[in-house]
Design an enzyme around this catalytic site. Structure first.
Site, short mmCIF file in Angstrom:
data_model
loop_
_atom_site.label_atom_id
_atom_site.label_comp_id
_atom_site.label_asym_id
_atom_site.label_seq_id
_atom_site.Cartn_x
_atom_site.Cartn_y
_atom_site.Cartn_z
N ASP A 53 0.84 -1.19 0.00
CA ASP A 53 0.00 0.00 0.00
C ASP A 53 0.88 1.25 0.00
O ASP A 53 1.44 1.61 1.03
CB ASP A 53 -0.89 -0.04 1.25
CG ASP A 53 -1.73 1.21 1.38
OD1 ASP A 53 -1.72 2.05 0.45
OD2 ASP A 53 -2.41 1.34 2.42
N GLU A 106 32.13 9.63 1.13
CA GLU A 106 32.82 9.64 2.43
C GLU A 106 31.83 10.02 3.51
O GLU A 106 31.83 11.16 3.99
CB GLU A 106 33.95 10.70 2.41
CG GLU A 106 35.06 10.41 1.44
CD GLU A 106 36.15 11.49 1.50
OE1 GLU A 106 36.00 12.49 2.24
OE2 GLU A 106 37.15 11.33 0.79
N GLU A 115 30.24 10.68 7.00
CA GLU A 115 30.70 10.88 8.38
C GLU A 115 29.49 10.70 9.30
O GLU A 115 28.35 10.91 8.90
CB GLU A 115 31.27 12.29 8.53
CG GLU A 115 32.51 12.51 7.67
CD GLU A 115 33.02 13.94 7.66
OE1 GLU A 115 34.23 14.14 7.48
OE2 GLU A 115 32.21 14.88 7.83
N GLU A 167 37.12 11.19 13.05
CA GLU A 167 37.06 12.52 12.42
C GLU A 167 37.44 13.60 13.44
O GLU A 167 37.76 13.30 14.58
CB GLU A 167 35.67 12.76 11.82
CG GLU A 167 35.63 12.64 10.28
CD GLU A 167 36.57 13.62 9.56
OE1 GLU A 167 37.01 14.61 10.17
OE2 GLU A 167 36.88 13.36 8.38
N GLU A 200 34.58 8.45 10.29
CA GLU A 200 34.36 8.35 8.84
C GLU A 200 34.84 6.99 8.38
O GLU A 200 35.89 6.50 8.81
CB GLU A 200 35.17 9.45 8.13
CG GLU A 200 35.07 9.37 6.62
CD GLU A 200 35.80 10.52 5.92
OE1 GLU A 200 35.69 11.67 6.37
OE2 GLU A 200 36.50 10.25 4.94
N HIS A 227 31.09 13.88 1.55
CA HIS A 227 31.80 14.28 0.33
C HIS A 227 31.68 13.15 -0.68
O HIS A 227 31.75 11.98 -0.29
CB HIS A 227 33.28 14.52 0.62
CG HIS A 227 33.51 15.46 1.75
ND1 HIS A 227 34.67 15.52 2.46
CD2 HIS A 227 32.69 16.40 2.28
CE1 HIS A 227 34.58 16.44 3.39
NE2 HIS A 227 33.39 16.99 3.31
N ARG A 240 39.65 23.62 1.30
CA ARG A 240 38.45 22.87 1.60
C ARG A 240 37.26 23.77 1.91
O ARG A 240 36.23 23.31 2.39
CB ARG A 240 38.72 21.90 2.76
CG ARG A 240 39.66 20.79 2.33
CD ARG A 240 40.29 20.03 3.47
NE ARG A 240 41.35 19.18 2.94
CZ ARG A 240 41.21 17.87 2.72
NH1 ARG A 240 40.09 17.26 3.00
NH2 ARG A 240 42.20 17.18 2.21
N GLU A 297 35.84 16.24 -6.09
CA GLU A 297 35.10 15.94 -4.88
C GLU A 297 34.09 17.04 -4.63
O GLU A 297 34.48 18.21 -4.53
CB GLU A 297 36.10 15.88 -3.71
CG GLU A 297 35.49 15.70 -2.34
CD GLU A 297 36.49 15.97 -1.21
OE1 GLU A 297 37.31 16.90 -1.32
OE2 GLU A 297 36.45 15.24 -0.21
N ARG A 299 31.74 18.70 -1.96
CA ARG A 299 31.82 18.64 -0.50
C ARG A 299 30.54 19.03 0.23
O ARG A 299 30.47 18.96 1.45
CB ARG A 299 32.97 19.56 -0.02
CG ARG A 299 34.32 19.09 -0.51
CD ARG A 299 35.44 20.04 -0.11
NE ARG A 299 35.56 20.24 1.33
CZ ARG A 299 36.21 19.42 2.16
NH1 ARG A 299 36.78 18.34 1.68
NH2 ARG A 299 36.27 19.68 3.45
N1 GLU Z 1 33.17 17.25 8.67
C1 GLU Z 1 33.46 18.17 7.61
C2 GLU Z 1 32.17 18.52 6.84
O1 GLU Z 1 31.25 18.88 7.44
C3 GLU Z 1 34.49 17.61 6.65
C4 GLU Z 1 35.80 17.23 7.25
C5 GLU Z 1 36.73 16.58 6.20
O2 GLU Z 1 37.35 17.33 5.43
O3 GLU Z 1 36.71 15.37 6.11
O4 GLU Z 1 32.07 18.46 5.65
MG MG Z 2 35.94 13.55 6.45
#
Ligand code: GLU
Ligand code: MG
Length: 455
Positions: free
Chosen positions: A64, A143, A145, A200, A207, A256, A327, A344, A346
């Site tokens: 359903d 990746e 976390e 992490e 992670e 990521h 980053r 990547e 992010r």
């Molecule tokens: N925890 C971080 C985020 O919020 C990333 C840390 C890392 O570069 O692995 O994306």
């Molecule tokens: Mg990480």
């Protein structure tokens, strides 16, 4: 229950389906969970006795759909689950000598057998087919976390971190390494290839990276991964959460995702002559992703809480730019060449529906390829440090500041809404707008503390 050789009796089944029936016998599987996800990415399942699996392959299993978030209206509630035999896996935490349990991930079909356009897995499959018609297979390595928290005396989750370790710390500070090991063994039992795992940055945060797969395989793996992490944590009396920002003043949890496109000659993102080892195709795809980033954020970051992670200072992206070094940008190009050339993204967080998130990001990239999108130059400085003027000079825009703004941006972008299809786009926006409206009228303890006695 049937005890004969199921595979011999089976006719009208594919080889993969017959292999599943054989494995059910060998592993003494008594129950099979048929799994699928609703629009929010929550895994739903219906358990059937092993003897019904053959029928499930041939005819599907009716359920359903009206009680599933974002599926159908009451008057058209009959839907069918069609198990994908490639996704068969015995559940390692549900085995004993006499009765094992397994799962099969399913597609959802309408009463007439046509694929249900509101099924998240179907949405991703359609986008993958579009990529295939352009000559590409998409490969994604995630990746995810997560946090491990203690439970209180009533068994309720708290936000007390399970340990006080930090980035790449080892035991004894990293108390969770045993839990992590067990998670990894369980995943390996289910066919995962684990590449790395580490503590992490934040207390209680971890992670685990598993090997890239094609987009559909990776989305399935993420759904499985979240279930395994929660189940193993539970066995240790801990609560695992994929909530993006469970604690305000420390790093949140991202997911990521490393993306590349393959064609018949190999990695179509690779060009060894380029400064960043990327091909024109990779830049076009990246350009498309940057151009549609504001629109797909509602899908990659679908909770009110997601936007508390996307703020400066916690290694999460805020700015729509790419970089090979820092980053703080939405896209990072790792130092990798040849088959490993990739970028990547992010911003996605692990609370997303992985099928819809990847469908949205890939469709943005494909549009970039079709229209030769230009991602501009890499930004090598720390964008967190830029003021508004400098950001304007560099032409850097920001991700939506909250879920409400993100849904508005989604609704304005035809490339993304078309990729999700009318059904999902509408139901998704409806569900998220309702969440946001609810949140906006909620008075938080922060406000109470700040204003109650002051005014
Ligand atoms: N925890 C971080 C985020 O919020 C990333 C840390 C890392 O570069 O692995 O994306
Ligand atoms: Mg990480």
């Amino acid at each position: 229950m049937t005890t004969g050789n199921l595979a011999d009796e089976a006719d009208g089944l594919t080889e993969a389906e017959e292999a599943v029936l054989e494995e059910i016998e060998e592993e003494n599987v008594k129950f099979v969970r048929l799994q699928f996800t609703d629009i929010t990415g929550t895994v739903k399942n219906v358990s059937i006795p092993a003897g019904q699996v053959e029928k499930a392959f041939k005819e599907g299993i009716w359920f359903d759909g009206s009680s599933i978030e974002g599926f159908v209206r009451i008057q058209e509630s009959d839907m069918r689950l069609e198990p994908d035999p490639e996704t068969f896996a015995v559940l390692p935490w549900r085995t004993d000598d006499n009765a094992a349990s397994a799962r099969l991930i399913c597609d959802v079909a309408n009463t007439d057998g046509t694929p249900f356009e509101g099924g998240p897995r179907q949405v991703l499959k359609s986008v993958i087919e579009r990529a295939e018609s352009m000559g590409y297979e998409i490969s994604i390595g995630p990746e995810p976390e997560f946090f491990l928290f203690e439970k209180d005396e009533h068994g309720k989750a708290t936000t007390n971190p399970h340990d006080s370790g930090g980035y790449f710390d080892l035991a004894p500070k990293d108390l969770a390494s045993d839990v992590r090991r067990e998670i990894i063994f369980t995943l390996e039992d289910m066919g995962f290839e684990i590449e790395a795992s580490h503590h992490e940055v934040a207390e209680g945060q971890h992670e685990i990276n598993f090997k890239y797969d094609d987009a559909l395989g990776t989305a399935d793996n993420i759904a499985t991964f979240r279930a395994v992490v929660r189940a193993v944590a539970e066995q240790h009396d801990l609560h695992a959460t994929f909530m993006p920002k469970p604690i305000g003043e420390i790093n949140g949890s991202g997911m990521h995702s490393h993306i590349s496109l393959f064609d018949e000659d190999g990695n179509a993102f690779a060009d060894d002559d380029d400064e960043f080892n990327l091909s024109e195709l990779a830049y076009n795809f990246m350009g498309g992703v940057l151009n549609h980033a504001q629109a797909f954020t509602a899908v990659t970051n679908p909770t009110v809480n997601s936007y508390k992670r996307l703020v400066p200072g916690y290694e999460a992206p805020v700015y729509i730019a790419w970089s090979d070094v820092n980053r703080s940008a939405l896209i990072r190009v790792p130092d990798a060449a040849g088959t490993s050339a990739r970028f990547e993204i992010r911003s996605p967080d692990p609370s997303c529906n992985p099928y819809l998130a990847y469908a949205a990001v890939i469709s943005a990239g494909l549009e970039g390829i079709e229209n030769d999108a230009d991602p501009g130059d890499p930004v090598r400085e720390d964008i967190y440090e830029f003021d508004d003027e400098k950001r304007e000079e560099y032409g850097i825009e920001t991700l939506p500041p909250n879920l409400g703004a993100a849904v508005d941006a989604l609704e304005e972008d035809e490339v993304i809404t078309e990729a999700l299809g009318d059904h999902v786009s509408e139901k998704f926006a409806e569900a998220k707008n309702a969440d946001y409206a609810d949140y906006k009228t909620h008075v938080s303890s922060w406000e109470e503390e700040k204003y109650l006695e002051k005014f």
